[in-house]
Write a protein that holds these residues in place. Sequence first.
Motif, PDB file in Angstrom:
ATOM      1  N   GLU A   1       0.781  -1.174   0.099  1.00 31.32           N
ATOM      2  CA  GLU A   1      -0.196   0.423  -0.229  1.00 31.32           C
ATOM      3  C   GLU A   1       0.890   1.136   0.146  1.00 31.32           C
ATOM      4  OE1 GLU A   1      -2.741  -0.114   3.206  1.00 31.32           O
ATOM      5  OE2 GLU A   1      -3.990  -2.130   2.891  1.00 31.32           O
ATOM      6  N   ILE A   2       2.027   1.397   0.036  1.00 31.78           N
ATOM      7  CA  ILE A   2       3.529   2.458  -0.025  1.00 31.78           C
ATOM      8  C   ILE A   2       2.181   2.974  -1.292  1.00 31.78           C
ATOM      9  CG2 ILE A   2       5.401   3.392  -0.310  1.00 31.78           C
ATOM     10  CD1 ILE A   2       6.170   0.639   1.117  1.00 31.78           C
ATOM     11  N   ALA A   3       2.741   2.750  -2.193  1.00 34.42           N
ATOM     12  CA  ALA A   3       2.640   4.092  -3.351  1.00 34.42           C
ATOM     13  C   ALA A   3       1.523   4.269  -3.134  1.00 34.42           C
ATOM     14  CB  ALA A   3       2.612   2.978  -5.126  1.00 34.42           C
ATOM     15  N   ALA A   4       0.201   4.025  -3.243  1.00 33.15           N
ATOM     16  CA  ALA A   4      -1.252   3.990  -2.856  1.00 33.15           C
ATOM     17  C   ALA A   4      -1.488   5.494  -2.048  1.00 33.15           C
ATOM     18  CB  ALA A   4      -2.351   3.528  -2.645  1.00 33.15           C
ATOM     19  N   LYS A   5      -0.508   4.751  -0.589  1.00 32.43           N
ATOM     20  CA  LYS A   5      -0.669   5.898   0.449  1.00 32.43           C
ATOM     21  C   LYS A   5       0.109   7.378   0.145  1.00 32.43           C
ATOM     22  CE  LYS A   5      -2.779   3.617   3.971  1.00 32.43           C
ATOM     23  NZ  LYS A   5      -3.633   3.493   5.188  1.00 32.43           N
ATOM     24  N   LEU A   6       1.453   7.142  -0.285  1.00 36.34           N
ATOM     25  CA  LEU A   6       2.077   7.901  -1.097  1.00 36.34           C
ATOM     26  C   LEU A   6       1.463   9.010  -2.125  1.00 36.34           C
ATOM     27  CD1 LEU A   6       6.200   6.556  -1.547  1.00 36.34           C
ATOM     28  CD2 LEU A   6       5.128   8.216   0.605  1.00 36.34           C
ATOM     29  N   GLU A   7       0.783   8.637  -2.781  1.00 37.87           N
ATOM     30  CA  GLU A   7       0.291   9.683  -4.079  1.00 37.87           C
ATOM     31  C   GLU A   7      -1.541  10.252  -3.022  1.00 37.87           C
ATOM     32  OE1 GLU A   7      -1.133   6.882  -6.698  1.00 37.87           O
ATOM     33  OE2 GLU A   7       0.863   6.815  -7.482  1.00 37.87           O
ATOM     34  N   ALA A   8      -1.376   9.623  -1.930  1.00 38.50           N
ATOM     35  CA  ALA A   8      -2.818  10.926  -1.172  1.00 38.50           C
ATOM     36  C   ALA A   8      -2.303  11.624  -0.065  1.00 38.50           C
ATOM     37  CB  ALA A   8      -3.778   9.470  -0.269  1.00 38.50           C
ATOM     38  N   ILE A   9      -1.312  11.405   0.216  1.00 37.33           N
ATOM     39  CA  ILE A   9      -0.256  12.217   1.245  1.00 37.33           C
ATOM     40  C   ILE A   9       0.143  13.334   0.854  1.00 37.33           C
ATOM     41  CG2 ILE A   9      -1.262  10.764   3.662  1.00 37.33           C
ATOM     42  CD1 ILE A   9       2.007  10.632   3.344  1.00 37.33           C
ATOM     43  N   SER A  10       1.160  12.509  -0.653  1.00 40.71           N
ATOM     44  CA  SER A  10       1.069  14.264  -0.466  1.00 40.71           C
ATOM     45  C   SER A  10       1.480  15.486  -1.210  1.00 40.71           C
ATOM     46  CB  SER A  10       2.507  13.389  -2.464  1.00 40.71           C
ATOM     47  OG  SER A  10       1.783  13.196  -3.496  1.00 40.71           O
ATOM     48  N   THR A  11       2.209  16.715  -0.833  1.00 37.79           N
ATOM     49  CA  THR A  11       1.082  17.876  -1.125  1.00 37.79           C
ATOM     50  C   THR A  11       2.102  18.362  -3.215  1.00 37.79           C
ATOM     51  OG1 THR A  11       3.398  19.243   0.095  1.00 37.79           O
ATOM     52  CG2 THR A  11       0.770  18.401   1.172  1.00 37.79           C
ATOM     53  N   THR A  12       2.903  18.187  -3.154  1.00 37.55           N
ATOM     54  CA  THR A  12       3.723  18.561  -4.342  1.00 37.55           C
ATOM     55  C   THR A  12       3.777  17.745  -5.103  1.00 37.55           C
ATOM     56  OG1 THR A  12       5.772  17.591  -3.416  1.00 37.55           O
ATOM     57  CG2 THR A  12       5.378  20.373  -3.345  1.00 37.55           C
ATOM     58  N   GLY A  13       2.987  16.467  -5.107  1.00 38.19           N
ATOM     59  CA  GLY A  13       2.936  15.567  -6.575  1.00 38.19           C
ATOM     60  C   GLY A  13       4.209  14.411  -6.492  1.00 38.19           C
ATOM     61  N   TYR A  14       4.714  13.874  -7.602  1.00 36.70           N
ATOM     62  CA  TYR A  14       5.926  13.352  -7.211  1.00 36.70           C
ATOM     63  C   TYR A  14       7.239  14.329  -6.674  1.00 36.70           C
ATOM     64  CZ  TYR A  14       1.955  10.665  -9.380  1.00 36.70           C
ATOM     65  OH  TYR A  14       1.352   9.665  -9.508  1.00 36.70           O
ATOM     66  N   ASN A  15       6.986  14.875  -6.895  1.00 30.54           N
ATOM     67  CA  ASN A  15       8.058  16.367  -6.476  1.00 30.54           C
ATOM     68  C   ASN A  15       9.133  16.101  -5.188  1.00 30.54           C
ATOM     69  OD1 ASN A  15       8.850  16.593  -9.071  1.00 30.54           O
ATOM     70  ND2 ASN A  15       7.913  18.724  -9.599  1.00 30.54           N
ATOM     71  N   GLU A  16       7.269  15.210  -4.161  1.00 31.28           N
ATOM     72  CA  GLU A  16       7.658  14.684  -2.737  1.00 31.28           C
ATOM     73  C   GLU A  16       9.129  14.536  -2.315  1.00 31.28           C
ATOM     74  OE1 GLU A  16       5.803  16.559   0.810  1.00 31.28           O
ATOM     75  OE2 GLU A  16       3.918  16.685  -0.228  1.00 31.28           O
TER      76      GLU A  16
END
Length: 151
Positions: A96-111
């Motif tokens: 579930e790491i990828a899905a959770k990171l996409e949900a909580i990232s504030t700056t998109g993929y540059n987080e």
Amino acid sequence: MGMAVGGNGGGGGGRRRRGGRNKAVISEINVTPLVDVMLVLLIIFMVAAPMMTVGVPIDLPETQAKALNSETQPITISVKNDGEVFLQETPIPAAEIAAKLEAISTTGYNERIFVRGDATAPYGVIADVMARIQGAGFKNIGLVTQQKKDQ
């Protein structure tokens, strides 16, 4: 029968207190106790704040790398020595790491994402976690270590 009328004869109607002191009600707020409480709370929070860092206890490996400069608070993923994975301080399954990171990232993929792996954690688990993060599209991944102490 005599009766005193008016004047300063000490009659009942216009009595004054001795010394001319009038006890008026003071309608001011005393802020001294408030300031005292605030100073005590400030001291308590100053002492407690350093103890509120990342909550997953991990024995980080030592390297000679320099400390990272981070302007904002990064997302932290921790891997304990038994292979258990944490997102910030919450245990999650590795799938579930990828899905959770996409949900909580504030700056998109540059987080900014820091991976903290215990020195005795299985290398395969840490590599799997990093591969899942990179596979999700995140670019700023850092592996956290402790600096070696010069001997």
